[in-house]
Design a protein around this motif. Structure first.
Motif, PDB file in Angstrom:
ATOM      1  N   MET A  18      -6.428  -6.943   2.076  1.00 37.83           N
ATOM      2  CA  MET A  18      -5.070  -6.426   2.285  1.00 37.83           C
ATOM      3  C   MET A  18      -4.489  -5.903   0.979  1.00 37.83           C
ATOM      4  O   MET A  18      -3.849  -4.846   0.953  1.00 37.83           O
ATOM      5  N   ALA A  19      -4.719  -6.650  -0.099  1.00 38.67           N
ATOM      6  CA  ALA A  19      -4.164  -6.221  -1.381  1.00 38.67           C
ATOM      7  C   ALA A  19      -4.767  -4.883  -1.805  1.00 38.67           C
ATOM      8  O   ALA A  19      -4.049  -3.966  -2.223  1.00 38.67           O
ATOM      9  N   SER A  20      -6.097  -4.745  -1.674  1.00 37.75           N
ATOM     10  CA  SER A  20      -6.736  -3.493  -2.097  1.00 37.75           C
ATOM     11  C   SER A  20      -6.273  -2.318  -1.244  1.00 37.75           C
ATOM     12  O   SER A  20      -5.935  -1.258  -1.763  1.00 37.75           O
ATOM     13  N   ALA A  21      -6.269  -2.543   0.073  1.00 37.53           N
ATOM     14  CA  ALA A  21      -5.830  -1.454   0.960  1.00 37.53           C
ATOM     15  C   ALA A  21      -4.398  -1.061   0.628  1.00 37.53           C
ATOM     16  O   ALA A  21      -4.050   0.120   0.615  1.00 37.53           O
ATOM     17  N   LEU A 130     -14.149 -10.272   7.859  1.00 36.94           N
ATOM     18  CA  LEU A 130     -14.495  -9.222   6.897  1.00 36.94           C
ATOM     19  C   LEU A 130     -15.758  -9.586   6.134  1.00 36.94           C
ATOM     20  O   LEU A 130     -15.995 -10.750   5.814  1.00 36.94           O
ATOM     21  N   TYR A 131     -16.559  -8.580   5.855  1.00 37.35           N
ATOM     22  CA  TYR A 131     -17.709  -8.793   4.978  1.00 37.35           C
ATOM     23  C   TYR A 131     -17.290  -8.527   3.543  1.00 37.35           C
ATOM     24  O   TYR A 131     -16.372  -7.751   3.277  1.00 37.35           O
ATOM     25  N   GLN A 132     -18.044  -9.159   2.639  1.00 34.93           N
ATOM     26  CA  GLN A 132     -17.729  -8.957   1.222  1.00 34.93           C
ATOM     27  C   GLN A 132     -17.820  -7.479   0.855  1.00 34.93           C
ATOM     28  O   GLN A 132     -17.003  -6.959   0.102  1.00 34.93           O
ATOM     29  N   HIS A 133     -18.803  -6.757   1.413  1.00 34.10           N
ATOM     30  CA  HIS A 133     -18.958  -5.347   1.001  1.00 34.10           C
ATOM     31  C   HIS A 133     -17.777  -4.495   1.463  1.00 34.10           C
ATOM     32  O   HIS A 133     -17.433  -3.504   0.841  1.00 34.10           O
ATOM     33  N   GLY A 137     -15.640  -2.181  -0.947  1.00 37.62           N
ATOM     34  CA  GLY A 137     -15.353  -0.780  -0.631  1.00 37.62           C
ATOM     35  C   GLY A 137     -13.873  -0.457  -0.831  1.00 37.62           C
ATOM     36  O   GLY A 137     -13.512   0.551  -1.451  1.00 37.62           O
ATOM     37  N   LEU A 138     -13.023  -1.352  -0.340  1.00 35.56           N
ATOM     38  CA  LEU A 138     -11.581  -1.130  -0.477  1.00 35.56           C
ATOM     39  C   LEU A 138     -11.153  -1.171  -1.934  1.00 35.56           C
ATOM     40  O   LEU A 138     -10.294  -0.399  -2.363  1.00 35.56           O
ATOM     41  N   LEU A 139     -11.768  -2.087  -2.676  1.00 35.76           N
ATOM     42  CA  LEU A 139     -11.434  -2.181  -4.104  1.00 35.76           C
ATOM     43  C   LEU A 139     -11.775  -0.880  -4.814  1.00 35.76           C
ATOM     44  O   LEU A 139     -10.999  -0.370  -5.623  1.00 35.76           O
ATOM     45  N   SER A 187      -9.477   6.541   2.019  1.00 37.79           N
ATOM     46  CA  SER A 187      -8.684   5.310   1.992  1.00 37.79           C
ATOM     47  C   SER A 187      -8.275   4.889   3.397  1.00 37.79           C
ATOM     48  O   SER A 187      -8.366   3.710   3.754  1.00 37.79           O
ATOM     49  N   ILE A 188      -7.824   5.861   4.160  1.00 26.62           N
ATOM     50  CA  ILE A 188      -7.389   5.546   5.518  1.00 26.62           C
ATOM     51  C   ILE A 188      -8.553   4.989   6.326  1.00 26.62           C
ATOM     52  O   ILE A 188      -8.432   3.970   7.007  1.00 26.62           O
TER      53      ILE A 188
END
Ligand SMILES: Nc1ncnc2c1ncn2[C@@H]1O[C@H](COP(=O)(O)OP(=O)(O)OP(=O)(O)O)[C@@H](O)[C@H]1O
Ligand SMILES: [Mg+2]
Lengths: 276, 251
Positions: A18-21, A130-133, A137-139, A187-188
């Motif tokens: 959530m933070a990265s997104a 959620l998977y770690q990857h 990806g979001l990061l 991003s979306i």
């Protein structure tokens, strides 16, 4: 990454995602709202939604399908809005409803065939599996969005100020514009599965809208908007998971509430009482 | 007129059409302007004056003919031309909440020249400060541009283009928002640019308070140049009035 502070792995990943997104969406949101192309962001969000639904139906990875759909729309509307001679309302309105129709068609169909669980995830998002990857990806995406702003800061601010004046100073505005659309699409699409196709636009515009109630400079907006977005998203994730509430919708409601409070408290509407 | 050996602006039979328009807005326009010339462009509304300026700096598609500005082919390298030519646009309005201060806007004049990856340094900041001083707008430097009056905003845009250190300065009705004092003041600044060898092209309907310089008069009518000759400041108003097919309103 934050496992050492947050031992609960589900909560940890939810917060990280959530933070990265939020960072990515808030940074891009500042540009989108300030250039005045919110409707493009809006249409691209729903295109990603439609792409995700199609992907889910045909067994294509949702994120990839969403990226493709969102990029496709960007390629379609980019040249039209680039020239700024189209009144985008009607075209975007049609595209938006078409995307919505496609998304809902496939989701409804999947519900009749019994794979409705995954389909609802597309609507409202899902942070619990959620998977770690996906988090990585979001990061990466939020880092790319931040880098884009840092590297092209002067071009972006000039375009925000006035597209035509920016062009007349000798900046090539088109590469920046298309770069922006590209990063928005990615991003979306990556945020789609955690936030949900119906809500992603909230992440895109609300942080910027909240920040613009208090910030007088673009620079401060680029800090305040992601900061506000991260705070609200993390609060939403924690509250949602602690009380077993749907996280993304809850967070969206908090966003709206904070925006309402921000409007009430905003110093921008103050009229001076000084007599000289 | 003293067109020097290497003219800065060379248009040969250019045709410019707006996207979607049925007929071109500039038809077969040819013009030569040398370094340090003071060009006044007149003509009725809709004659194509703005279109001419925007064709010169490559912001509109030139469909026929050739255009060289500062020795650069405008059709191929519009951006390169715009790094060397200033352009003060005609219609602008800035929202009071626009989050840019006057100083930031003036600094933007440097951005094109800097290119993608360089940031403004002290030299750029100095040029911006000097441009603001030249236009007497330093006292507004930290105000948001949208909170200034129309004439003050006009001066900011002129300062932005002076900070750019252009070889050519195009101004589209720079006097329209200015009071009488400011018109004369801007005229003096433009005359100063001309004396430094910078070519100045002004589109205007107002001819009072012009600098006492030899003027290269250009009158446009209906998408073509109908007059192109040298004259003195005192004559320009009559020339424009008699050669414009629709009488220009007295400013
Ligand atoms: N964006 C546009 N699309 C189509 N046609 C246009 C556009 N802008 C201008 N035109 C047309 O081009 C012609 C020339 O317009 P231009 O703006 O150059 O006139 P102008 O001489 O600058 O007039 P004014 O004195 O009112 O500023 C006009 O006939 C106008 O209708
Ligand atoms: Mg005009």
């Amino acid at each position: 990454m934050l496992e050492f502070i947050i031992p609960n792995i589900i909560l940890c990943r939810a917060i990280e995602a959530m933070a990265s997104a939020s960072i990515a969406c808030a940074i891009l949101g500042v540009i989108i709202t300030k250039i005045g192309i919110s409707s493009i962001g809006f249409t691209m969000s729903h295109a990603a939604f439609a792409g995700g639904a199609i992907g889910l139906f045909f067994g294509i990875p949702v994120t990839i399908a969403a990226v493709c759909a969102s990029l496709f729309i960007a390629v379609l509307i980019g040249p039209l809005s680039d020239r700024a001679r189209m009144s985008p309302d009607t075209t975007l309105g049609i595209l938006f409803s078409m995307c919505m129709a496609v998304a809902i068609f496939f989701i409804a169909w999947m519900q009749t065939t019994g794979s409705g669980m995954n389909a609802t995830m597309l609507l409202y998002g899902n942070v619990t599996s959620l998977y770690q990857h996906e988090v990585y990806g979001l990061l990466v995406v939020s880092a790319v969005a931040a880098l884009f702003v840092i590297v092209f800061y002067k071009e972006i601010t000039a375009i925000i100020f006035h597209r035509k004046i920016a062009e007349s100073t000798g900046i090539s505005t088109s590469p920046i514009f298309y770069g922006l659309l590209f990063i928005i699409a990615i991003s979306i699409a990556l945020s789609l599965t955690i936030i949900g196709g119906l809500l992603i636009f909230v992440w895109l515009v609300t942080p910027a809208a909240i920040a613009s109630q208090f910030c007088r400079s673009i620079r401060s907006m680029f800090f305040v908007a992601p900061f506000v977005a991260v705070c609200i998203s993390v609060a939403g994730a924690v509250a949602g998971l602690s009380f077993a509430l749907p996280v993304a919708p809850l967070t969206a409601v908090i966003f709206a509430a904070v925006f309402a409070v921000a409007v009430l408290l905003s110093p921008m509407r103050r009229i001076t009482n000084s007599k000289n | 007129m003293a067109v020097a050996s290497s003219p800065l602006i060379v248009l040969e039979g250019i045709v410019t059409a707006y996207e979607g328009a049925d007929r071109p807005s500039l038809r077969n326009v040819s013009l030569r302007v040398g370094p340090g010339e003071f060009v006044m462009v007149g003509g009725p509304n809709g004659a194509g004056k703005t279109t001419l300026l925007e064709s010169i700096i490559g912001m509109l598609p030139i469909t026929c003919g050739s255009a060289q500005v500062c020795g650069i082919d405008v059709k191929k390298q519009g951006t390169a031309v715009r790094k060397r030519a200033g352009y003060v646009i005609q219609n602008f309005s800035f929202d009071p909440l626009t989050p840019f201060t006057v100083r930031e806007v003036v600094m933007m004049g440097r951005y094109g020249k800097l290119g993608y990856f360089r940031r403004p340094d002290r030299h750029d900041a100095e040029l911006a400060e000097n441009a603001m001083k030249t236009l007497e707008i330093e006292e507004f430097a930290d105000k948001p541009i949208g909170t200034l009056s129309g004439g003050q905003q006009q001066k900011v845009l002129i300062a932005q283009n002076i900070a750019k250190e252009p070889e050519i300065m195009l101004l589209d009705e720079p006097y329209s928002n200015l009071d009488l004092y400011s018109r004369e003041y801007i005229s003096t600044i433009l005359a100063g640019l001309v004396r430094k060898g910078i070519t100045v092209v002004v589109v205007s309907h107002a001819f009072d308070g012009l600098p006492d310089l030899p003027i290269h008069a250009v009158v446009m009518n209906n998408g073509s140049i109908t007059l192109d000759r040298a004259c003195r400041a005192a004559e320009i108003e009559d020339i424009v009035r008699t050669t414009s097919q629709v009488p220009v309103a007295h400013a």
